[in-house]
Design a protein around this motif. Structure first.
Motif, PDB file in Angstrom:
ATOM      1  N   LYS A 165       0.812  -1.253   0.249  1.00 48.33           N
ATOM      2  CA  LYS A 165       0.050   0.133  -0.181  1.00 48.33           C
ATOM      3  C   LYS A 165       0.833   1.120   0.206  1.00 48.33           C
ATOM      4  N   ALA A 166       1.858   1.360   0.849  1.00 46.30           N
ATOM      5  CA  ALA A 166       2.699   2.482   0.908  1.00 46.30           C
ATOM      6  C   ALA A 166       3.477   2.676  -0.331  1.00 46.30           C
ATOM      7  N   LEU A 167       3.854   1.399  -0.973  1.00 42.00           N
ATOM      8  CA  LEU A 167       4.433   1.509  -2.522  1.00 42.00           C
ATOM      9  C   LEU A 167       3.685   2.148  -3.498  1.00 42.00           C
ATOM     10  N   ALA A 168       2.461   1.608  -3.568  1.00 46.46           N
ATOM     11  CA  ALA A 168       1.572   2.125  -4.414  1.00 46.46           C
ATOM     12  C   ALA A 168       1.181   3.696  -4.220  1.00 46.46           C
ATOM     13  N   ILE A 169       0.851   4.152  -2.983  1.00 46.27           N
ATOM     14  CA  ILE A 169       0.828   5.381  -2.987  1.00 46.27           C
ATOM     15  C   ILE A 169       2.270   6.292  -3.548  1.00 46.27           C
ATOM     16  N   ALA A 170       3.172   5.774  -3.208  1.00 47.56           N
ATOM     17  CA  ALA A 170       4.529   6.537  -3.826  1.00 47.56           C
ATOM     18  C   ALA A 170       4.668   6.500  -5.308  1.00 47.56           C
TER      19      ALA A 170
END
Length: 474
Positions: A165-170
């Motif tokens: 999720k964090a990677l997708a936001i970035a």
């Protein structure tokens, strides 16, 4: 005294040369030496005032704790007074959202429009660190070290759903990354959903003429059925991915069928790697239907699945009309020489087939397969088929050549040999008469070679050889 020594004593570090990425890496090294685990809580990139403590608790636990971050920006990067309250409010919201991932917070959009606008002014590393703080994920050092690279290798980091999720936001609005490798990260279905939403949001960048993710490695992530459905939706939306690696993901049944449904309407994917999954008859049938309509896929890897002879037949329904697939990998499956022959016949009969490489290297083929392959290569010299063959098959295949060479030495043709046995001129000779004549002439054929040659001349097993057809055949 180095910043690391200061950190070890619990002192405050004020060093503009120390980046968050370097601090994280050194903290990891020290804690590794002590047999401990680093708890990283999102140190923001850039110069800052950070206090790091190593606590000597039982088991020598180590904790890197961020007490405060004071950004010191240059004059060119200094925000206006009006933007400071907005940043403080944004940071406050991120802190409040630092808890676990309920799964309901991110059902449709990765970010609101306001959040997206705020993040566009930050570097990719900053956005990622904020996303990690928001989701409660542990940042990956490789991302921070390679934040400006087009190829992002995050294999074997154990991201999990929160890390995804964090990677997708970035990466939602990223225009740099073209190759994203996420092998062995335990993403599961939830993590897959985050990445698929990101890719569907990121595809809008393509319309602006910029880069999008072209290669996606999601192998070893235990997606199962739910993850397959998410990937199917992604393929159907044509997000621009050209290479997708889904190996080792336990894909089967509903998930595999959904993936095939997405492939059916996809127009961008070039390579699909599905080795070490659970593809059998149901899944092969769905792929066959997809290959009937798909007009872009060039490589399909189904190695190490459960593809048997019947599954190959179902897959061949698509291969019978497909005109784009060039490479098909089916090694380490359960198909036999029968399935191999079905596959080769399908490719040979499809005049528009683009297949030029087939890997069935673990299948022991029969004489008919080798002969058909020789025929196919007359029309397609570049056709490369990897297979296995028993020495007995190779010997049998040489029987006709041995017989023809024997006749050449006697200055006879095959027609002459048979006519000498056909006293009544019927153009037919019994198999027993032919067998006795070959033995009497001392032709250098062993018993197995002779029986194979007879079977080749008498394909319908009528105990009679129509030698006019044999002469035409050879």
């Amino acid at each position: 005294m180095s910043w690391l020594s200061k950190a070890d004593k619990g002192e405050v570090i004020r060093d503009s040369q120390v980046t968050a990425g370097l601090m994280r890496e050194r903290c990891e090294q020290v804690c590794k030496w002590q047999g401990s685990q680093v708890m990283w809580k999102g140190i923001c990139a850039g110069a800052g005032q950070i206090q790091v403590r190593f606590l000597g608790l039982s088991g020598m636990m180590a904790q890197c704790e961020e007490d405060s971050v004071v950004r010191q920006l240059s004059e060119e990067q200094q925000p206006s007074d009006q933007s400071v309250p907005d940043q403080m409010e944004d940071r406050k919201q991120l802190t409040q959202g630092h808890g676990g991932d309920s799964g309901d917070e991110w059902d449709t959009d990765l970010e609101t429009d306001d959040s997206t606008k705020q993040r566009q002014s930050l570097s990719r590393a900053d956005v990622y660190l904020q996303a990690c703080q928001q989701t409660g994920a542990i940042p990956v050092s490789s991302f921070l070290r390679n934040s400006s690279e087009a190829i992002l290798n995050l294999n074997h980091y154990g991201l999990g759903p929160l890390g995804a999720k964090a990677l997708a936001i970035a990466l939602q609005n990223d225009i740099v990354v073209t190759d994203l490798e996420l092998e062995d990260n335990a993403l599961q279905a939830q993590g897959t959903r985050y990445l698929m939403d990101m890719l569907q949001a990121n595809v809008t960048i393509q319309s602006l003429g910029n880069f999008v993710v072209k290669e996606l490695d999601l192998s070893h992530n235990r997606f199962s059925e739910a993850g397959g459905e998410q990937l199917g939706h992604m393929l159907a939306s044509n997000v621009g991915i050209k290479v997708l690696n889904m190996s080792w993901n336990r894909l089967c049944m509903r998930g595999a069928v959904a993936l095939s449904a997405g492939l059916k309407v996809n127009v961008t994917l070039k390579q699909l790697h599905l080795s070490h999954n659970g593809f059998g008859r149901i899944e092969a049938e769905a792929l066959g239907q997809a290959l009937k309509q798909n007009s872009s896929l060039e490589l399909l890897d189904l190695s190490s699945n459960h593809i048997d002879d019947q599954a190959v037949t179902l897959l061949c329904r698509g291969l019978a009309t497909n005109d784009t697939l060039r490479v098909l990998k089916l090694s380490r499956n359960t198909l036999t020489r029968i399935g191999a022959l079905t596959l080769l016949r399908t490719v040979e009969n499809n005049m528009k087939s683009a297949v030029e490489e087939i890997d069935i290297s673990t299948v022991f083929v029969c004489e008919a397969f080798v002969e058909l392959l020789d025929k196919a290569r007359q029309r397609r010299p570049a056709l490369d088929v990897r297979y296995s063959v028993m020495s007995s098959v190779t010997r049998n295949l040489s029987a006709l050549h041995v017989f023809q060479k024997f006749l050449e030495e006697r200055n006879e043709s095959i027609m002459d040999f048979f006519q000498a046995l056909d006293k009544e001129g019927t153009m037919k000779v019994s198999t027993s008469a032919f067998r006795n004549a070959v033995k009497a002439a001392n032709v250098r054929l062993d018993q197995r070679q002779l029986e194979w040659l007879i079977k080749k001349f008498d394909k319908n097993c009528t105990a009679t050889i129509n030698y006019r057809l044999v002469c035409w055949l050879v």
